[in-house]
Design a protein around this motif. Structure first.
Motif, PDB file in Angstrom:
ATOM      1  N   GLU A  21      31.792  13.683  43.633  1.00  0.00           N
ATOM      2  CA  GLU A  21      32.104  15.074  43.964  1.00  0.00           C
ATOM      3  C   GLU A  21      31.674  16.000  42.832  1.00  0.00           C
ATOM      4  O   GLU A  21      31.110  17.068  43.068  1.00  0.00           O
ATOM      5  N   GLN A  22      31.940  15.598  41.611  1.00  0.00           N
ATOM      6  CA  GLN A  22      31.549  16.394  40.452  1.00  0.00           C
ATOM      7  C   GLN A  22      30.041  16.654  40.474  1.00  0.00           C
ATOM      8  O   GLN A  22      29.587  17.790  40.355  1.00  0.00           O
ATOM      9  N   LYS A  23      29.266  15.598  40.636  1.00  0.00           N
ATOM     10  CA  LYS A  23      27.795  15.721  40.639  1.00  0.00           C
ATOM     11  C   LYS A  23      27.320  16.608  41.791  1.00  0.00           C
ATOM     12  O   LYS A  23      26.430  17.440  41.619  1.00  0.00           O
ATOM     13  N   ALA A  37      25.390  20.183  41.326  1.00  0.00           N
ATOM     14  CA  ALA A  37      24.022  20.261  41.851  1.00  0.00           C
ATOM     15  C   ALA A  37      23.891  21.380  42.885  1.00  0.00           C
ATOM     16  O   ALA A  37      22.870  22.074  42.923  1.00  0.00           O
ATOM     17  N   GLU A  38      24.924  21.556  43.696  1.00  0.00           N
ATOM     18  CA  GLU A  38      24.875  22.538  44.773  1.00  0.00           C
ATOM     19  C   GLU A  38      24.977  23.978  44.268  1.00  0.00           C
ATOM     20  O   GLU A  38      24.272  24.862  44.748  1.00  0.00           O
ATOM     21  N   PHE A  48      29.976  25.894  39.235  1.00  0.00           N
ATOM     22  CA  PHE A  48      30.548  24.633  38.759  1.00  0.00           C
ATOM     23  C   PHE A  48      29.754  24.089  37.574  1.00  0.00           C
ATOM     24  O   PHE A  48      28.530  24.171  37.556  1.00  0.00           O
ATOM     25  N   GLU A  49      30.484  23.527  36.603  1.00  0.00           N
ATOM     26  CA  GLU A  49      29.859  22.864  35.452  1.00  0.00           C
ATOM     27  C   GLU A  49      30.497  21.490  35.284  1.00  0.00           C
ATOM     28  O   GLU A  49      31.695  21.337  35.518  1.00  0.00           O
ATOM     29  N   TRP A  92      35.392  15.393  35.701  1.00  0.00           N
ATOM     30  CA  TRP A  92      36.075  16.675  35.662  1.00  0.00           C
ATOM     31  C   TRP A  92      35.044  17.789  35.788  1.00  0.00           C
ATOM     32  O   TRP A  92      33.943  17.697  35.232  1.00  0.00           O
ATOM     33  N   VAL A  93      35.388  18.815  36.540  1.00  0.00           N
ATOM     34  CA  VAL A  93      34.475  19.912  36.804  1.00  0.00           C
ATOM     35  C   VAL A  93      35.127  21.232  36.394  1.00  0.00           C
ATOM     36  O   VAL A  93      36.323  21.437  36.609  1.00  0.00           O
ATOM     37  N   VAL A  94      34.339  22.084  35.754  1.00  0.00           N
ATOM     38  CA  VAL A  94      34.777  23.441  35.422  1.00  0.00           C
ATOM     39  C   VAL A  94      34.411  24.334  36.590  1.00  0.00           C
ATOM     40  O   VAL A  94      33.295  24.278  37.109  1.00  0.00           O
TER      41      VAL A  94
END
Length: 118
Positions: free
Chosen positions: A54-56, A60-61, A66-67, A77-79
């Motif tokens: 999900e993070q990737k 990518a999207e 998102f970072e 973990w996603v920012v």
């Protein structure tokens, strides 16, 4: 499209058994002692637990929203930049992060309550 810090706090504290902790420049969010989110008010960003897949996909999207923050074990973990997301999508991401950390019995009870499982 933007979510205020106050809206984020309503979303995250609306989940069962969420506790907050102060960490200097950030606020942490846990469920029964397991972390699932952070808030950096100064930058209007949040960090959320996700699967690595999900993070990737999120980064990518929409790399403007998102970072990649870090990975730990099977989690990524996603920012999230609050100015680039709407409340419905953020609610979904926060709930998913909470579900990844909540004990199974608590997660299942919550999913039944909101109609995600029979």
């Amino acid at each position: 499209m933007a979510v205020s810090i106050e809206e984020f706090l309503r979303i995250v504290t609306g989940l069962p058994e969420v506790t907050q902790g102060e960490g200097g420049d950030w606020v942490s969010f846990k469920v029964r002692g397991k972390g699932f989110g952070y808030l950096w008010e100064r930058t209007a960003t949040v960090g959320l637990k996700a699967t690595i897949e999900e993070q990737k996909a999120l980064v990518a999207e929409r790399p403007d929203v998102f970072e990649e923050q870090f990975t730990a074990g099977r989690f990524g973990w996603v920012v999230v930049h609050l100015d680039g997301i709407d409340a419905d999508e953020l609610t979904e991401l926060v709930t998913e992060a909470w579900l990844l950390s909540a004990p199974r019995s608590l997660a299942e009870a919550h999913e039944r309550l909101i109609g995600l499982s029979p």
